[in-house]
Design a protein around this motif. Structure first.
Motif, PDB file in Angstrom:
ATOM      1  N   ALA A 147      -4.454 -12.753  16.785  1.00 55.54           N
ATOM      2  CA  ALA A 147      -4.447 -12.000  18.038  1.00 55.54           C
ATOM      3  C   ALA A 147      -4.623 -10.510  17.844  1.00 55.54           C
ATOM      4  O   ALA A 147      -4.395  -9.742  18.767  1.00 55.54           O
ATOM      5  N   PHE A 148      -5.035 -10.087  16.660  1.00 53.86           N
ATOM      6  CA  PHE A 148      -5.192  -8.664  16.388  1.00 53.86           C
ATOM      7  C   PHE A 148      -6.531  -8.452  15.698  1.00 53.86           C
ATOM      8  O   PHE A 148      -7.001  -9.332  14.979  1.00 53.86           O
ATOM      9  N   PRO A 149      -7.186  -7.301  15.923  1.00 55.18           N
ATOM     10  CA  PRO A 149      -8.460  -7.053  15.236  1.00 55.18           C
ATOM     11  C   PRO A 149      -8.308  -7.214  13.718  1.00 55.18           C
ATOM     12  O   PRO A 149      -7.317  -6.776  13.138  1.00 55.18           O
ATOM     13  N   PHE A 150      -9.285  -7.850  13.102  1.00 54.62           N
ATOM     14  CA  PHE A 150      -9.315  -8.068  11.646  1.00 54.62           C
ATOM     15  C   PHE A 150      -8.100  -8.872  11.171  1.00 54.62           C
ATOM     16  O   PHE A 150      -7.552  -8.633  10.098  1.00 54.62           O
ATOM     17  N   SER A 151      -7.678  -9.842  11.994  1.00 49.62           N
ATOM     18  CA  SER A 151      -6.456 -10.596  11.700  1.00 49.62           C
ATOM     19  C   SER A 151      -6.476 -11.261  10.333  1.00 49.62           C
ATOM     20  O   SER A 151      -5.449 -11.327   9.653  1.00 49.62           O
ATOM     21  N   ARG A 152      -7.629 -11.779   9.917  1.00 50.30           N
ATOM     22  CA  ARG A 152      -7.693 -12.502   8.652  1.00 50.30           C
ATOM     23  C   ARG A 152      -7.263 -11.627   7.489  1.00 50.30           C
ATOM     24  O   ARG A 152      -6.661 -12.095   6.516  1.00 50.30           O
ATOM     25  N   HIS A 153      -7.548 -10.340   7.591  1.00 50.76           N
ATOM     26  CA  HIS A 153      -7.165  -9.405   6.531  1.00 50.76           C
ATOM     27  C   HIS A 153      -5.756  -8.851   6.744  1.00 50.76           C
ATOM     28  O   HIS A 153      -4.979  -8.699   5.798  1.00 50.76           O
ATOM     29  N   VAL A 154      -5.429  -8.554   7.998  1.00 46.42           N
ATOM     30  CA  VAL A 154      -4.153  -7.910   8.295  1.00 46.42           C
ATOM     31  C   VAL A 154      -2.969  -8.849   8.041  1.00 46.42           C
ATOM     32  O   VAL A 154      -1.888  -8.398   7.677  1.00 46.42           O
ATOM     33  N   ARG A 155      -3.172 -10.166   8.189  1.00 53.12           N
ATOM     34  CA  ARG A 155      -2.063 -11.116   8.044  1.00 53.12           C
ATOM     35  C   ARG A 155      -1.733 -11.447   6.586  1.00 53.12           C
ATOM     36  O   ARG A 155      -0.813 -12.210   6.309  1.00 53.12           O
ATOM     37  N   LYS A 156      -2.428 -10.885   5.627  1.00 53.60           N
ATOM     38  CA  LYS A 156      -2.228 -11.258   4.231  1.00 53.60           C
ATOM     39  C   LYS A 156      -0.841 -10.857   3.727  1.00 53.60           C
ATOM     40  O   LYS A 156      -0.354  -9.760   3.992  1.00 53.60           O
ATOM     41  N   VAL A 157      -0.249 -11.760   2.961  1.00 52.99           N
ATOM     42  CA  VAL A 157       1.043 -11.533   2.322  1.00 52.99           C
ATOM     43  C   VAL A 157       0.824 -11.581   0.815  1.00 52.99           C
ATOM     44  O   VAL A 157       0.122 -12.470   0.313  1.00 52.99           O
ATOM     45  N   ASN A 158       1.381 -10.618   0.083  1.00 58.01           N
ATOM     46  CA  ASN A 158       1.151 -10.602  -1.366  1.00 58.01           C
ATOM     47  C   ASN A 158       2.128 -11.534  -2.089  1.00 58.01           C
ATOM     48  O   ASN A 158       2.966 -12.185  -1.466  1.00 58.01           O
ATOM     49  N   ARG A 159       2.045 -11.585  -3.392  1.00 58.95           N
ATOM     50  CA  ARG A 159       2.852 -12.525  -4.162  1.00 58.95           C
ATOM     51  C   ARG A 159       4.343 -12.176  -4.111  1.00 58.95           C
ATOM     52  O   ARG A 159       5.191 -13.007  -4.460  1.00 58.95           O
ATOM     53  N   ARG A 160       4.676 -10.976  -3.698  1.00 59.17           N
ATOM     54  CA  ARG A 160       6.077 -10.583  -3.538  1.00 59.17           C
ATOM     55  C   ARG A 160       6.578 -10.877  -2.122  1.00 59.17           C
ATOM     56  O   ARG A 160       7.645 -10.417  -1.731  1.00 59.17           O
ATOM     57  N   GLN A 161       5.787 -11.598  -1.364  1.00 59.07           N
ATOM     58  CA  GLN A 161       6.095 -11.970   0.013  1.00 59.07           C
ATOM     59  C   GLN A 161       6.283 -10.741   0.910  1.00 59.07           C
ATOM     60  O   GLN A 161       7.132 -10.718   1.800  1.00 59.07           O
ATOM     61  N   ALA A 162       5.471  -9.730   0.653  1.00 64.19           N
ATOM     62  CA  ALA A 162       5.430  -8.533   1.493  1.00 64.19           C
ATOM     63  C   ALA A 162       4.139  -8.556   2.312  1.00 64.19           C
ATOM     64  O   ALA A 162       3.098  -8.993   1.811  1.00 64.19           O
ATOM     65  N   PRO A 163       4.167  -8.097   3.568  1.00 64.48           N
ATOM     66  CA  PRO A 163       2.985  -8.124   4.430  1.00 64.48           C
ATOM     67  C   PRO A 163       1.985  -7.026   4.049  1.00 64.48           C
ATOM     68  O   PRO A 163       1.883  -5.987   4.712  1.00 64.48           O
ATOM     69  N   LEU A 164       1.221  -7.273   3.007  1.00 61.60           N
ATOM     70  CA  LEU A 164       0.353  -6.237   2.447  1.00 61.60           C
ATOM     71  C   LEU A 164      -0.723  -5.792   3.427  1.00 61.60           C
ATOM     72  O   LEU A 164      -1.003  -4.594   3.563  1.00 61.60           O
ATOM     73  N   GLY A 165      -1.357  -6.741   4.105  1.00 60.60           N
ATOM     74  CA  GLY A 165      -2.402  -6.375   5.066  1.00 60.60           C
ATOM     75  C   GLY A 165      -1.870  -5.492   6.173  1.00 60.60           C
ATOM     76  O   GLY A 165      -2.514  -4.517   6.582  1.00 60.60           O
ATOM     77  N   GLY A 166      -0.674  -5.803   6.659  1.00 65.63           N
ATOM     78  CA  GLY A 166      -0.060  -4.984   7.696  1.00 65.63           C
ATOM     79  C   GLY A 166       0.276  -3.595   7.200  1.00 65.63           C
ATOM     80  O   GLY A 166       0.146  -2.609   7.942  1.00 65.63           O
ATOM     81  N   LEU A 167       0.688  -3.482   5.943  1.00 63.59           N
ATOM     82  CA  LEU A 167       0.989  -2.170   5.366  1.00 63.59           C
ATOM     83  C   LEU A 167      -0.252  -1.294   5.323  1.00 63.59           C
ATOM     84  O   LEU A 167      -0.208  -0.114   5.678  1.00 63.59           O
ATOM     85  N   VAL A 168      -1.360  -1.858   4.875  1.00 63.53           N
ATOM     86  CA  VAL A 168      -2.600  -1.084   4.796  1.00 63.53           C
ATOM     87  C   VAL A 168      -3.041  -0.641   6.191  1.00 63.53           C
ATOM     88  O   VAL A 168      -3.369   0.531   6.420  1.00 63.53           O
ATOM     89  N   ALA A 169      -3.040  -1.575   7.140  1.00 63.06           N
ATOM     90  CA  ALA A 169      -3.497  -1.248   8.498  1.00 63.06           C
ATOM     91  C   ALA A 169      -2.601  -0.211   9.161  1.00 63.06           C
ATOM     92  O   ALA A 169      -3.092   0.748   9.777  1.00 63.06           O
ATOM     93  N   SER A 170      -1.277  -0.381   9.040  1.00 64.94           N
ATOM     94  CA  SER A 170      -0.380   0.570   9.708  1.00 64.94           C
ATOM     95  C   SER A 170      -0.468   1.952   9.080  1.00 64.94           C
ATOM     96  O   SER A 170      -0.374   2.973   9.781  1.00 64.94           O
ATOM     97  N   THR A 171      -0.667   2.022   7.757  1.00 65.74           N
ATOM     98  CA  THR A 171      -0.793   3.323   7.093  1.00 65.74           C
ATOM     99  C   THR A 171      -2.048   4.047   7.553  1.00 65.74           C
ATOM    100  O   THR A 171      -2.037   5.263   7.781  1.00 65.74           O
ATOM    101  N   LEU A 172      -3.130   3.309   7.739  1.00 65.18           N
ATOM    102  CA  LEU A 172      -4.365   3.921   8.214  1.00 65.18           C
ATOM    103  C   LEU A 172      -4.205   4.479   9.628  1.00 65.18           C
ATOM    104  O   LEU A 172      -4.622   5.605   9.914  1.00 65.18           O
ATOM    105  N   VAL A 173      -3.586   3.699  10.510  1.00 65.35           N
ATOM    106  CA  VAL A 173      -3.415   4.155  11.896  1.00 65.35           C
ATOM    107  C   VAL A 173      -2.447   5.337  11.959  1.00 65.35           C
ATOM    108  O   VAL A 173      -2.714   6.347  12.623  1.00 65.35           O
ATOM    109  N   SER A 174      -1.322   5.227  11.268  1.00 66.20           N
ATOM    110  CA  SER A 174      -0.336   6.315  11.280  1.00 66.20           C
ATOM    111  C   SER A 174      -0.924   7.591  10.699  1.00 66.20           C
ATOM    112  O   SER A 174      -0.701   8.694  11.221  1.00 66.20           O
TER     113      SER A 174
END
Length: 509
Positions: free
Chosen positions: A350-377
């Protein structure tokens, strides 16, 4: 009449009772599998909320602006705003008890009023959190300069703020355990810089009587001679001091027994921070040697002035270090919350570029969300490139946050009155809940208008026009782009209305 939400979710509520994996079972009943690491207890969840609301960030960022626009009497805006935010938490508590999910406003809105409203509420809330990150990072930057005794420039403040955002993203990428430890360090700094210093100033270093809080010291001249208008500006600024408690909701899927613990954590975070902020606001004002200098704009850092005057010059650098740690902990925790909100939206496609933004890394952290939010902020920091933007970004971040508070409270009220939502979590306020919900809608509607009102007194003299209008423009752009995306891409068609969200991973928009 549509089927009651309470009836639909009765089996979900039962899933909360049982062995330790009951949280995962309840999450599955709500349509999702456990992807984030569920390791936070109630104290860990309270810590996340406390760090994001943050007494240091709440007060030290706004004390100068509040005193400038309303004089020492600005402190009365703080209990007023705190009372209003308690109304909001009463609504959030019932919702989070029933649906303890990351991305609360999005998840709640779609279940209360349908997928379109839920998506738009989630969009607005997500950008509010990301713009809040912008404000925290920018407000932390002057303390970095103070640490090294350097004089900041507008572009320099922006550069340091970008560095803070990048560092925060890196900490979050290592997972919830590292984030919790970093937040704990920040809370220790908060205890020293807020509780310890505040009590010492109030008990041993008072320079003025309490009658000081009945005076404006001429601050009303900035509002055309109107004390009322100056106080309204102070209420708008004070709004920044009591946001962020919803970070407890952002980590709901990483909290054990979330349906019970998240509402409790929100109350503890808001009320504890509220008490400390009011204590420190009074202590700083009473210990400041020359409050009139703050009103006149001659002292841009009244907190440090009060501390150094009381404890001596040796305290300058240690105090700056402790405050800076508090700011950084707030920035990191807030970034973690925004990344988890993006994860919640994106796993439903439900969000632009969802396939990338929803990614979780091996440490179970929302990596895609971190990248997207840092860019917008980071992109929103452009507001401060041409002129110092402390007051502007406080208004900007506050306005963006109160709008989703309004949307959530409004959705809950409409669903109550329709009879399509009867709270079925362990918090059920009944008729009292309806009254509190009405008051929450009235309060948040008032504060949205009050904060968005363009005020030149919150921007430095000669600031560009877009700084004066930043709060209104920011909310209009977020709402406008959200409605446009909703109409063109129709992301809400991917959702299943007010029922449990799909467990499958839809294609990215």
């Amino acid at each position: 009449m549509r089927e009651s939400v309470a009836a639909r979710d009765e089996d979900v509520g039962r899933a909360a009772d049982g062995p330790q994996d009951a949280d995962a079972s309840r999450l599955q009943a709500l349509g999702y599998r456990q992807e984030l690491r569920r390791s936070l207890g109630v104290l860990g969840n309270i810590s996340m909320g406390f760090a994001v609301v943050s007494p240091v960030v709440a007060l030290y960022a706004v004390s100068m602006v509040g005193t400038t626009v309303a004089g020492p009497m600005w402190v009365w805006a703080l209990p007023l705003v705190l009372a209003g935010q308690c109304l909001v938490v009463s609504v959030y508590a019932e919702l989070s008890a029933q649906w303890p999910l990351a991305g609360g406003p999005y998840q709640w809105g779609r279940r209360l009023l349908g997928p379109a409203f839920g998506w738009l509420g989630g969009w607005v809330w997500q950008f509010a959190v990301m713009f809040g990150n912008t404000t925290v990072a920018y407000l932390a930057a002057p303390w970095v300069y103070a640490l090294f005794g350097a004089t900041p420039t507008p572009a320099g403040l922006v550069a340091v703020a970008v560095g803070i955002l990048l560092a925060g993203a890196l900490v979050n990428a290592y997972g919830i355990t590292i984030l919790r430890r970093f937040v704990s360090l920040g809370i220790a700094a908060e205890a020293l810089a807020s509780v310890g210093v505040g009590l010492a100033l109030l008990l041993f270093f008072r320079e003025h009587d309490f009658v000081l809080f009945t005076r404006t010291l001429g601050a009303e001249s900035l509002s055309g001679g109107s004390t009322a208008l100056g106080f309204l500006a102070a209420v708008a600024v004070a709004g920044w001091a009591f946001i962020g408690f919803d970070a407890c909701v952002s980590t709901a899927e990483e909290t054990k027994d979330a349906g019970r613990q998240v509402p409790r954590a929100m109350w503890w975070a808001l009320l504890s921070v509220g008490a400390v902020v009011i204590l420190n606001a009074m202590a700083v004002a009473l210990a400041h040697p020359r409050p009139a200098d703050v009103v006149a704009g001659q002292d841009l850092d009244p907190v440090t002035t009060a501390v150094v005057h009381a404890f001596g010059g040796w305290s300058d650098k240690p105090f700056v270090v402790v405050v800076l740690i508090g700011f950084l902990a707030c920035a990191v925790a807030s970034q973690g919350g925004s990344a988890r909100g993006l994860f919640s939206l994106s796993r439903d496609g439900a969000f632009p570029f969802s396939r990338h933004v929803r990614k979780v890394n091996r440490r179970q952290a929302p990596l895609g969300g971190l990248v997207a939010s840092t860019l917008v902020s980071g992109s929103a920091l452009a507001l401060g490139l041409d002129a110092t933007a402390i007051g502007t970004l406080i208004a900007f971040g506050t306005a963006a946050t109160y709008l989703p508070f309004l949307l959530v409270s409004l959705a809950a009220l409409i669903a109550r009155l329709r009879g399509t939502w009867v709270p079925s979590g362990h918090i059920r306020l009944g008729a009292k809940g309806t009254v509190l919900n009405v008051l929450a809608v009235l309060w948040t509607a008032f504060e949205v208008v009050n904060v968005c009102w363009p005020r030149a007194i919150l921007a430095p003299p000669g600031a560009p026009w877009y700084q004066v209008w930043a709060a209104l423009l920011g909310t209009a752009v977020v709402l406008g782009t959200g409605v446009l995306y909703l109409l063109v891409k129709r992301p809400h068609d991917r959702l299943r209305g007010t029922g449990p969200a799909p467990a499958a991973q839809p294609a990215a928009p």
